[in-house]
Design a protein around this motif. Sequence first.
Motif, PDB file in Angstrom:
ATOM      1  N   PRO A  15      76.348   9.225  24.653  1.00 14.24           N
ATOM      2  CA  PRO A  15      76.670  10.228  26.628  1.00 14.24           C
ATOM      3  C   PRO A  15      78.312  10.384  25.793  1.00 14.24           C
ATOM      4  O   PRO A  15      78.547  11.530  26.244  1.00 14.24           O
ATOM      5  CB  PRO A  15      76.853   9.514  27.526  1.00 14.24           C
ATOM      6  N   GLN A  50      80.276  11.205  33.138  1.00 14.53           N
ATOM      7  CA  GLN A  50      79.712  12.480  33.229  1.00 14.53           C
ATOM      8  C   GLN A  50      81.301  12.845  34.344  1.00 14.53           C
ATOM      9  O   GLN A  50      81.584  13.901  34.158  1.00 14.53           O
ATOM     10  CB  GLN A  50      78.552  12.990  33.613  1.00 14.53           C
ATOM     11  N   PRO A  97      77.568   5.867  31.300  1.00 11.94           N
ATOM     12  CA  PRO A  97      76.746   7.484  31.145  1.00 11.94           C
ATOM     13  C   PRO A  97      77.937   8.408  32.239  1.00 11.94           C
ATOM     14  O   PRO A  97      78.095   9.342  32.763  1.00 11.94           O
ATOM     15  CB  PRO A  97      75.998   7.424  30.502  1.00 11.94           C
ATOM     16  N   SER A 100      75.022  11.779  18.077  1.00 13.27           N
ATOM     17  CA  SER A 100      75.031  12.853  19.663  1.00 13.27           C
ATOM     18  C   SER A 100      73.609  11.986  20.782  1.00 13.27           C
ATOM     19  O   SER A 100      73.279  12.441  21.493  1.00 13.27           O
ATOM     20  CB  SER A 100      74.199  13.624  18.994  1.00 13.27           C
ATOM     21  N   LYS A 101      73.046  10.811  20.184  1.00 14.95           N
ATOM     22  CA  LYS A 101      72.757  10.035  21.438  1.00 14.95           C
ATOM     23  C   LYS A 101      73.763   9.032  22.225  1.00 14.95           C
ATOM     24  O   LYS A 101      72.737   8.864  23.640  1.00 14.95           O
ATOM     25  CB  LYS A 101      71.942   8.508  20.640  1.00 14.95           C
ATOM     26  N   GLN A 132      78.080  13.962  23.926  1.00 13.12           N
ATOM     27  CA  GLN A 132      77.208  14.778  24.544  1.00 13.12           C
ATOM     28  C   GLN A 132      77.597  16.901  24.104  1.00 13.12           C
ATOM     29  O   GLN A 132      78.648  16.652  24.276  1.00 13.12           O
ATOM     30  CB  GLN A 132      76.624  15.170  25.950  1.00 13.12           C
ATOM     31  N   GLY A 133      77.004  16.804  23.680  1.00 14.40           N
ATOM     32  CA  GLY A 133      76.878  18.230  23.506  1.00 14.40           C
ATOM     33  C   GLY A 133      77.246  19.211  22.134  1.00 14.40           C
ATOM     34  O   GLY A 133      77.584  20.292  21.858  1.00 14.40           O
TER      35      GLY A 133
END
Length: 509
Positions: free
Chosen positions: A140, A480, A476, A137-138, A143-144
Motif C-alpha cells: 500500500p 491512506q 493500509p 506495487s503490491k 500505490q499508484g
Amino acid sequence: MSNIHAKTDVILIGAGIMSATLGTLLKELAPEWEIKVFEKLANAGEESSNEWNNAGTGHAALCELNYTPEKSDGSVDISKAIKINEQFQLSKQFWSYLVNSNLIRNPQDFIMPIPHMSFVQGEKNVLFLKKRFEALSKNPLFQGMEFSDDPEKLKEWVPLIMEGRTSNEPIAATKIDSGTDVNFGALTRLLFDHLKRQNVEINYKHRVQDIKRARDGSWEVKVHDIDRGKIEYHTAKFVFIGGGGGSLPLLQKTGIPESKHIGGFPVSGLFMVCNNPEVVAKHHAKVYGKAKVGAPPMSVPHLDTRYIDNKKSLLFGPFAGFSPKFLKTGSNFDLIRSVKPNNVLTMLAAGVKEMALTKYLIQQLMLSNEQRMEELREFVPNAKSEDWSIVVAGQRVQVIKDTEAGGKGTLQFGTEVISSADGSVAALLGASPGASTAVHVMLEVLEKCFPQHMKKWEPKIKEMIPSYGVSLAQNPELFQEIHTLTARTLGLEGKQTSESEKTLQLQEA
C-alpha cells in the motif's frame, strides 16, 4: 574579563535539520526545558542541510534503486524500501502537525509535489525494474506506481530524456506521482525561526572546541565566540551533536566508549545545474538511474527538478570527489585528525577493503567537464554544454566501523545515531537518507536518551505523529488516512498538475 560559565538543560551543536527537528520535538514535549544551540556559521542550514548541498529528494524509496537490491535467487528485496518510506511518512506527519498548529507556515516554501521515477537501460536492468515494480506495487505504501517500457509512453513521462534518443537498447521506467522535492535549507530556517520564538537561545558564529564530562555526570562544552574572540563554558545534562561531517571529531572528544573504533571517510560531490527555461520546461520529475557496476550507492545518477526560492531548475549528478575536509567549511586536516589509536586499525582495514571505492573516486576526480557532459547525455541525449554549469555540493562523511556482518573497517552507507550508555550525549553520523528521515532519527534519539520520559511523552508524540509505533505497511487504512491528511495540509493533494499550471503557481508565488 572572565570567561562565561553557564548552565542549561539541553545543548544542541549545529544548526542543521537534525538539531532543528530535535529542538522542535523537545519544545513540544518538555516546553519548560532550557535549550541552547551553538553553530559556527552565521546562519542556520548553511552546511549539509543547505538546499544547494543536497539533492532535495524526499527519500521515500519511490525511485531509489539502491534501496531495493536484487537477491541471489533473482527476487527483489523491498524491506529497506518499506522501512525508509515509513520513516519519511513520520516526517510528513510532523511537518503537518507544525503547519496545523501554526508553528510554521507556508509549506510550499519547503515542500513541493514532484513525480518520482526510476529509469533504466538494457535488457537485464529492464527485467530488474519490472520485478521491482511488481514487488512494490503490491504494498500500500507504493500505490499508484506505474511501469512502462513503451517508448511512446516514456516520451509523455520524460520528454527531455527521450528527445534525441536513437539507441535500440531496451529501456523502461516506473513513475509515481506522490513524490516530493524538499528544500531542507528552507525548512531548517523555518524551524529555527520557530525555536527562537520559543525562547531557545541560538548562538551563531560560536564554534564548539571541546566537550568534557563534569564531575556530576553533566557535560561541559567549551565554545569559542568567533566575533568577540572569547571562550565560553556551558554545562548541560544532555548534549546532541548534530554537526554534519563535523560530528565525528566532537563525538571523539567526549571519550565515551561508544565513540571508539569508529572512523569517517569524507566524500565530496558535484552537481550539474541547468537554468535554461526552455530546457527546464521539458522535464518535471526526479528520475533516478542505476549505479554503474563497482560504483558505491551514493553515486546513483539522477536528473531532478528542483524548486529553490520559487525558481525551477534541473540538477544532474552526483559526481563524487574527494576532499580531506569533513565539512565544506572544514579543515584539510579533518581526516588525519580523526585517526586515533583506537580506530587506526579500523581505518586501515577499510582502506584495504575499499580499493574499488578509492579507484572510483580517483576516476571521478579526473573527469573533465566534457566527460561529465557525456555522462549527462546518457540521460539527456541532446544536452548542450552551454546550458549546464557545475555546483559544488556538500561534504558527506561515511561511517567506518567494525561490524559482525562486515568485519573490521566496514563502510556504512546510511544514517546512524551513536549515544552514551546513560543517554546524556548523542551524535548523528552518516549520510543519505539523512534529512528525509530526520523525524524518525530524532525519535530514536529520544528513545535512547530519555527512556524515563517516553511513557509520559507518548500521547503527545502520537498527537504529532499518529503512526508512531505502528507499521503503516501493515495498516493500509491508517496509511491512506494519514497520506490524505498530510497531502492536504502540506499542499501536495491533487497538485501533480500540468507544467503550465505549475509555472503559473510559481509566478503567483
